[in-house]
Design a protein around this motif. Structure first.
Motif, PDB file in Angstrom:
ATOM      1  N   VAL A 245      57.423  52.283  -8.501  1.00 53.17           N
ATOM      2  CA  VAL A 245      57.445  53.524  -9.274  1.00 53.17           C
ATOM      3  C   VAL A 245      56.179  54.300  -8.924  1.00 53.17           C
ATOM      4  CG1 VAL A 245      57.427  54.540 -11.584  1.00 53.17           C
ATOM      5  CG2 VAL A 245      58.757  52.449 -11.156  1.00 53.17           C
ATOM      6  N   GLU A 246      56.367  55.502  -8.349  1.00 53.94           N
ATOM      7  CA  GLU A 246      55.223  56.341  -7.963  1.00 53.94           C
ATOM      8  C   GLU A 246      54.788  57.278  -9.075  1.00 53.94           C
ATOM      9  OE1 GLU A 246      56.136  58.412  -4.292  1.00 53.94           O
ATOM     10  OE2 GLU A 246      54.972  56.894  -3.243  1.00 53.94           O
TER      11      GLU A 246
ATOM     12  N   LEU B 115      60.601  57.031  -7.181  1.00 56.26           N
ATOM     13  CA  LEU B 115      60.494  55.706  -6.571  1.00 56.26           C
ATOM     14  C   LEU B 115      60.229  55.820  -5.074  1.00 56.26           C
ATOM     15  CD1 LEU B 115      63.476  54.873  -8.648  1.00 56.26           C
ATOM     16  CD2 LEU B 115      61.627  53.235  -8.620  1.00 56.26           C
ATOM     17  N   ASN B 116      59.618  54.755  -4.528  1.00 54.50           N
ATOM     18  CA  ASN B 116      59.292  54.720  -3.112  1.00 54.50           C
ATOM     19  C   ASN B 116      59.558  53.319  -2.585  1.00 54.50           C
ATOM     20  OD1 ASN B 116      58.057  54.626  -0.569  1.00 54.50           O
ATOM     21  ND2 ASN B 116      56.316  55.864  -1.211  1.00 54.50           N
ATOM     22  N   ASP B 117      60.372  53.252  -1.538  1.00 56.76           N
ATOM     23  CA  ASP B 117      60.673  51.999  -0.847  1.00 56.76           C
ATOM     24  C   ASP B 117      60.158  52.141   0.581  1.00 56.76           C
ATOM     25  OD1 ASP B 117      61.683  49.863   0.561  1.00 56.76           O
ATOM     26  OD2 ASP B 117      63.775  50.215   0.047  1.00 56.76           O
ATOM     27  N   SER B 118      58.911  51.761   0.804  1.00 55.30           N
ATOM     28  CA  SER B 118      58.290  51.813   2.137  1.00 55.30           C
ATOM     29  C   SER B 118      58.412  53.188   2.786  1.00 55.30           C
ATOM     30  CB  SER B 118      58.911  50.749   3.046  1.00 55.30           C
ATOM     31  OG  SER B 118      58.793  49.475   2.464  1.00 55.30           O
ATOM     32  N   GLY B 119      58.168  54.236   2.011  1.00 61.98           N
ATOM     33  CA  GLY B 119      58.237  55.599   2.534  1.00 61.98           C
ATOM     34  C   GLY B 119      59.551  56.298   2.260  1.00 61.98           C
ATOM     35  N   TRP B 120      60.558  55.547   1.876  1.00 65.30           N
ATOM     36  CA  TRP B 120      61.858  56.129   1.516  1.00 65.30           C
ATOM     37  C   TRP B 120      61.796  56.482   0.037  1.00 65.30           C
ATOM     38  CZ3 TRP B 120      65.263  58.059   4.550  1.00 65.30           C
ATOM     39  CH2 TRP B 120      66.499  58.417   4.044  1.00 65.30           C
ATOM     40  N   LYS B 121      61.869  57.778  -0.293  1.00 67.42           N
ATOM     41  CA  LYS B 121      61.639  58.212  -1.674  1.00 67.42           C
ATOM     42  C   LYS B 121      62.885  58.827  -2.289  1.00 67.42           C
ATOM     43  CE  LYS B 121      56.806  59.065  -0.727  1.00 67.42           C
ATOM     44  NZ  LYS B 121      55.653  59.924  -0.952  1.00 67.42           N
TER      45      LYS B 121
ATOM     46  N   SER C  19      56.230  51.904 -15.962  1.00 67.44           N
ATOM     47  CA  SER C  19      54.915  52.498 -15.719  1.00 67.44           C
ATOM     48  C   SER C  19      54.718  52.714 -14.229  1.00 67.44           C
ATOM     49  CB  SER C  19      53.810  51.574 -16.222  1.00 67.44           C
ATOM     50  OG  SER C  19      53.942  51.343 -17.605  1.00 67.44           O
ATOM     51  N   LYS C  20      53.851  53.633 -13.911  1.00 64.23           N
ATOM     52  CA  LYS C  20      53.480  53.868 -12.524  1.00 64.23           C
ATOM     53  C   LYS C  20      52.964  52.551 -11.951  1.00 64.23           C
ATOM     54  CE  LYS C  20      50.692  56.977  -9.741  1.00 64.23           C
ATOM     55  NZ  LYS C  20      49.774  58.114  -9.753  1.00 64.23           N
ATOM     56  N   GLY C  21      53.453  52.190 -10.776  1.00 56.10           N
ATOM     57  CA  GLY C  21      53.050  50.944 -10.134  1.00 56.10           C
ATOM     58  C   GLY C  21      54.012  49.794 -10.357  1.00 56.10           C
ATOM     59  N   ASP C  22      54.921  49.912 -11.343  1.00 55.84           N
ATOM     60  CA  ASP C  22      55.920  48.858 -11.553  1.00 55.84           C
ATOM     61  C   ASP C  22      56.787  48.714 -10.308  1.00 55.84           C
ATOM     62  OD1 ASP C  22      54.987  48.470 -14.107  1.00 55.84           O
ATOM     63  OD2 ASP C  22      56.781  49.229 -15.117  1.00 55.84           O
TER      64      ASP C  22
END
Length: 173
Positions: free
Chosen positions: A116-117, A51-57, A126-129
């Motif tokens: 979701v990365e 997962l990615n939250d504005s660069g925080w992974k 899915s990727k992009g959710d």
């Protein structure tokens, strides 16, 4: 002797095999099929979600023991933060700042949106959710509660922190 016990013995016997350092499993690169032993309980990795939250992974591993499915969440902040949680019945649709659940008062620590990365294995995303997430802890910062909203569907889980020394990894492949 169970299959996990046999797998542990095989892995330990082959510890000195010709393994490149980049191939060694650690808490950041687990794969579907790996076995993670936490406090002497064996779990099989069933899925991996990044997962990615504005660069925080961070990474969440869907793991399963003989009885139940859990989530092992791993992120590296100033230090490595690892939590183990399991799904519980969601009894709210709006994440409050303070939340009482099963006699414990939890306080919101953070809340945001992540994407979701990457995803592999048996995870129903899915990727992009996108997910709205809200993280809570009790006043002692020992018990954890998480509320996630996936496309309007609320999921809630409770858990606790895990220390790296409590984890042993046995690659599945």
């Amino acid at each position: 002797m169970g299959i996990f016990d046999r797998l542990k013995k095989v892995v330990k016997a082959n510890k000195n095999a010709n393994v490149k350092p980049q191939d060694e499993r650690n808490i950041f690169n687990l794969k579907v099929g790996d076995i993670v032993s936490i406090e002497d309980v064996d779990y099989e990795v069933k899925g991996v979600m990044k997962l990615n939250d504005s660069g925080w992974k961070w990474t969440e591993y869907k793991i399963k023991d003989a009885r139940q499915t859990y989530w092992l969440s791993v992120e590296e902040d100033d230090e490595i933060e690892i939590s183990l949680s399991h799904k519980v019945t969601a009894i709210t649709t709006e994440p409050p700042k303070k939340y009482e659940y099963e006699g414990v008062t939890y306080y919101m620590q953070e809340g945001s949106e992540a994407v979701v990365e990457d995803v592999s294995g048996k995870i129903n995303v899915s990727k992009g959710d996108r997910v709205d997430y809200y993280e809570y802890s009790d006043s002692d910062d020992e018990k954890l509660l998480s509320i996630e909203i996936w496309d309007g569907q609320v999921e809630m889980s409770k858990g606790r922190w895990i220390e790296t020394f409590e984890i042993e990894i046995f690659p599945g492949s």
